[in-house]
Design a protein around this motif. Structure first.
Motif, PDB file in Angstrom:
ATOM      1  N   VAL A 222      59.540   1.615 -15.972  1.00  0.00           N
ATOM      2  CA  VAL A 222      58.957   1.260 -14.873  1.00  0.00           C
ATOM      3  C   VAL A 222      59.730  -0.246 -14.261  1.00  0.00           C
ATOM      4  O   VAL A 222      59.787  -0.256 -12.869  1.00  0.00           O
ATOM      5  CB  VAL A 222      57.486   0.744 -15.066  1.00  0.00           C
ATOM      6  N   GLU A 223      59.946  -1.005 -15.090  1.00  0.00           N
ATOM      7  CA  GLU A 223      60.505  -2.325 -14.678  1.00  0.00           C
ATOM      8  C   GLU A 223      62.075  -1.821 -14.119  1.00  0.00           C
ATOM      9  O   GLU A 223      62.510  -2.156 -12.958  1.00  0.00           O
ATOM     10  CB  GLU A 223      60.997  -3.336 -15.999  1.00  0.00           C
ATOM     11  N   VAL A 224      63.013  -1.017 -14.700  1.00  0.00           N
ATOM     12  CA  VAL A 224      64.361  -0.454 -14.090  1.00  0.00           C
ATOM     13  C   VAL A 224      64.035   0.134 -12.830  1.00  0.00           C
ATOM     14  O   VAL A 224      64.575  -0.018 -11.940  1.00  0.00           O
ATOM     15  CB  VAL A 224      64.997   0.329 -15.062  1.00  0.00           C
ATOM     16  N   PHE A 225      62.977   1.113 -12.694  1.00  0.00           N
ATOM     17  CA  PHE A 225      62.799   1.555 -11.535  1.00  0.00           C
ATOM     18  C   PHE A 225      62.538   0.704 -10.347  1.00  0.00           C
ATOM     19  O   PHE A 225      62.992   0.882  -9.204  1.00  0.00           O
ATOM     20  CB  PHE A 225      61.321   2.550 -11.783  1.00  0.00           C
ATOM     21  N   ARG A 226      61.583  -0.206 -10.286  1.00  0.00           N
ATOM     22  CA  ARG A 226      61.216  -1.255  -9.696  1.00  0.00           C
ATOM     23  C   ARG A 226      62.604  -1.947  -9.159  1.00  0.00           C
ATOM     24  O   ARG A 226      62.608  -2.496  -7.949  1.00  0.00           O
ATOM     25  CB  ARG A 226      60.130  -2.293  -9.915  1.00  0.00           C
ATOM     26  N   ARG A 227      63.307  -2.236 -10.100  1.00  0.00           N
ATOM     27  CA  ARG A 227      64.540  -3.205  -9.821  1.00  0.00           C
ATOM     28  C   ARG A 227      65.645  -2.236  -9.064  1.00  0.00           C
ATOM     29  O   ARG A 227      65.936  -2.957  -7.919  1.00  0.00           O
ATOM     30  CB  ARG A 227      65.148  -3.678 -11.189  1.00  0.00           C
ATOM     31  N   LEU A 228      65.732  -1.068  -9.515  1.00  0.00           N
ATOM     32  CA  LEU A 228      66.525  -0.286  -8.884  1.00  0.00           C
ATOM     33  C   LEU A 228      66.414  -0.390  -7.374  1.00  0.00           C
ATOM     34  O   LEU A 228      67.233  -0.450  -6.406  1.00  0.00           O
ATOM     35  CB  LEU A 228      66.950   0.964  -9.554  1.00  0.00           C
ATOM     36  N   ARG A 229      65.085   0.099  -7.254  1.00  0.00           N
ATOM     37  CA  ARG A 229      64.661   0.304  -5.738  1.00  0.00           C
ATOM     38  C   ARG A 229      64.917  -1.090  -5.024  1.00  0.00           C
ATOM     39  O   ARG A 229      65.324  -0.939  -3.860  1.00  0.00           O
ATOM     40  CB  ARG A 229      63.090   0.632  -5.801  1.00  0.00           C
ATOM     41  N   THR A 230      64.695  -2.226  -5.544  1.00  0.00           N
ATOM     42  CA  THR A 230      64.594  -3.493  -4.665  1.00  0.00           C
ATOM     43  C   THR A 230      65.921  -3.835  -4.476  1.00  0.00           C
ATOM     44  O   THR A 230      66.391  -4.476  -3.283  1.00  0.00           O
ATOM     45  CB  THR A 230      63.547  -4.574  -5.192  1.00  0.00           C
ATOM     46  N   ASP A 231      66.784  -3.657  -5.699  1.00  0.00           N
ATOM     47  CA  ASP A 231      68.296  -3.933  -5.471  1.00  0.00           C
ATOM     48  C   ASP A 231      68.965  -3.300  -4.349  1.00  0.00           C
ATOM     49  O   ASP A 231      69.732  -3.852  -3.612  1.00  0.00           O
ATOM     50  CB  ASP A 231      68.738  -3.893  -6.930  1.00  0.00           C
TER      51      ASP A 231
ATOM     52  N   PRO B 166      53.587  -1.768 -10.117  1.00  0.00           N
ATOM     53  CA  PRO B 166      53.875  -1.378 -11.395  1.00  0.00           C
ATOM     54  C   PRO B 166      52.890  -0.106 -11.780  1.00  0.00           C
ATOM     55  O   PRO B 166      53.026   0.761 -12.571  1.00  0.00           O
ATOM     56  CB  PRO B 166      53.728  -2.621 -12.456  1.00  0.00           C
ATOM     57  N   GLU B 167      51.426  -0.407 -11.530  1.00  0.00           N
ATOM     58  CA  GLU B 167      50.623   0.771 -11.952  1.00  0.00           C
ATOM     59  C   GLU B 167      50.951   1.905 -11.164  1.00  0.00           C
ATOM     60  O   GLU B 167      50.786   3.057 -11.835  1.00  0.00           O
ATOM     61  CB  GLU B 167      49.237   0.157 -11.557  1.00  0.00           C
ATOM     62  N   ALA B 168      51.320   1.890  -9.970  1.00  0.00           N
ATOM     63  CA  ALA B 168      51.513   3.185  -9.409  1.00  0.00           C
ATOM     64  C   ALA B 168      52.876   3.648 -10.015  1.00  0.00           C
ATOM     65  O   ALA B 168      52.857   5.125  -9.936  1.00  0.00           O
ATOM     66  CB  ALA B 168      52.076   2.901  -7.649  1.00  0.00           C
ATOM     67  N   VAL B 169      53.771   2.920 -10.138  1.00  0.00           N
ATOM     68  CA  VAL B 169      54.988   3.624 -11.129  1.00  0.00           C
ATOM     69  C   VAL B 169      54.771   4.033 -12.187  1.00  0.00           C
ATOM     70  O   VAL B 169      55.335   5.225 -12.496  1.00  0.00           O
ATOM     71  CB  VAL B 169      56.340   2.545 -11.138  1.00  0.00           C
ATOM     72  N   ALA B 170      54.007   3.559 -12.935  1.00  0.00           N
ATOM     73  CA  ALA B 170      53.774   4.294 -14.292  1.00  0.00           C
ATOM     74  C   ALA B 170      52.869   5.440 -14.049  1.00  0.00           C
ATOM     75  O   ALA B 170      53.047   6.513 -14.957  1.00  0.00           O
ATOM     76  CB  ALA B 170      52.632   3.188 -14.967  1.00  0.00           C
ATOM     77  N   LEU B 171      52.121   5.616 -13.037  1.00  0.00           N
ATOM     78  CA  LEU B 171      51.550   7.000 -12.895  1.00  0.00           C
ATOM     79  C   LEU B 171      52.565   7.744 -12.039  1.00  0.00           C
ATOM     80  O   LEU B 171      52.576   8.971 -12.761  1.00  0.00           O
ATOM     81  CB  LEU B 171      50.285   6.864 -11.800  1.00  0.00           C
ATOM     82  N   ALA B 172      53.474   7.462 -11.519  1.00  0.00           N
ATOM     83  CA  ALA B 172      54.337   8.654 -10.788  1.00  0.00           C
ATOM     84  C   ALA B 172      55.425   9.176 -11.830  1.00  0.00           C
ATOM     85  O   ALA B 172      55.612  10.436 -11.902  1.00  0.00           O
ATOM     86  CB  ALA B 172      55.111   7.718  -9.618  1.00  0.00           C
TER      87      ALA B 172
END
Length: 160
Positions: free
Chosen positions: A20-29, A37-43
């Motif tokens: 989840v953390e890496v997903f969010r970082r890659l997107r924003t970077d 984070p809750e949505a990413v954890a589901l996805a």
């Protein structure tokens, strides 16, 4: 030129999804919007096929295919960290995703994506075409607020 000097070294593309953390970082970077984070954890567990691009062991890119496994698929979250862009790595991610689609998806499956800006030129190399030329348009809705249409005096993104 040695193999180590090739355009993809020292990059490794691995099947799977990031944390989840890496997903969010890659997107924003990469300049994409952040996701809760809750949505990413589901996805992430619902990914039909995904890849993560690593540079010297660190995740620097990713891409996913989501869908129902039979009739409809969508290519999403294709991104590469800006420090690694311009090396054909987005193409490498797309090649892996489309190869898996060609291998496993039924011939009648509909595969879509949203092309932001010049990314359309990358996607065109993999057989994606503009839907408007086929008497169809892409549409979207962000679930952050009530739907609003221009006829209601609002913009389609109001509340997002």
């Amino acid at each position: 030129m040695s193999e180590e000097d090739g355009p993809y070294e020292p990059y490794e593309l691995r099947p799977g999804v990031p944390t989840v953390e890496v997903f969010r970082r890659l997107r924003t970077d990469a300049g994409l919007s952040d996701k809760a984070p809750e949505a990413v954890a589901l996805a992430l567990p619902n990914t039909w096929y995904g890849v993560v691009l690593h540079h010297e062991g660190e995740p620097v890119g990713m891409g996913r295919v989501v869908g129902d496994g039979g009739t409809a698929f969508q290519v999403v979250d294709v991104c590469v960290h800006p420090a690694h862009q311009g090396r054909g790595l987005g193409g490498r991610i797309m090649a892996a995703l489309t190869e898996e689609l060609e291998r496993r998806a039924p011939a009648t499956a509909y595969v879509s994506l949203i092309a932001d800006g010049p990314a359309r030129f990358l996607y065109e190399k993999f057989g994606f075409v503009d839907t408007a030329t086929h008497d169809s348009i892409g549409m979207y809705r962000v679930m952050g607020g009530p739907p609003r249409s221009p006829a209601d005096g609002g913009s389609p993104q109001a509340g997002a």
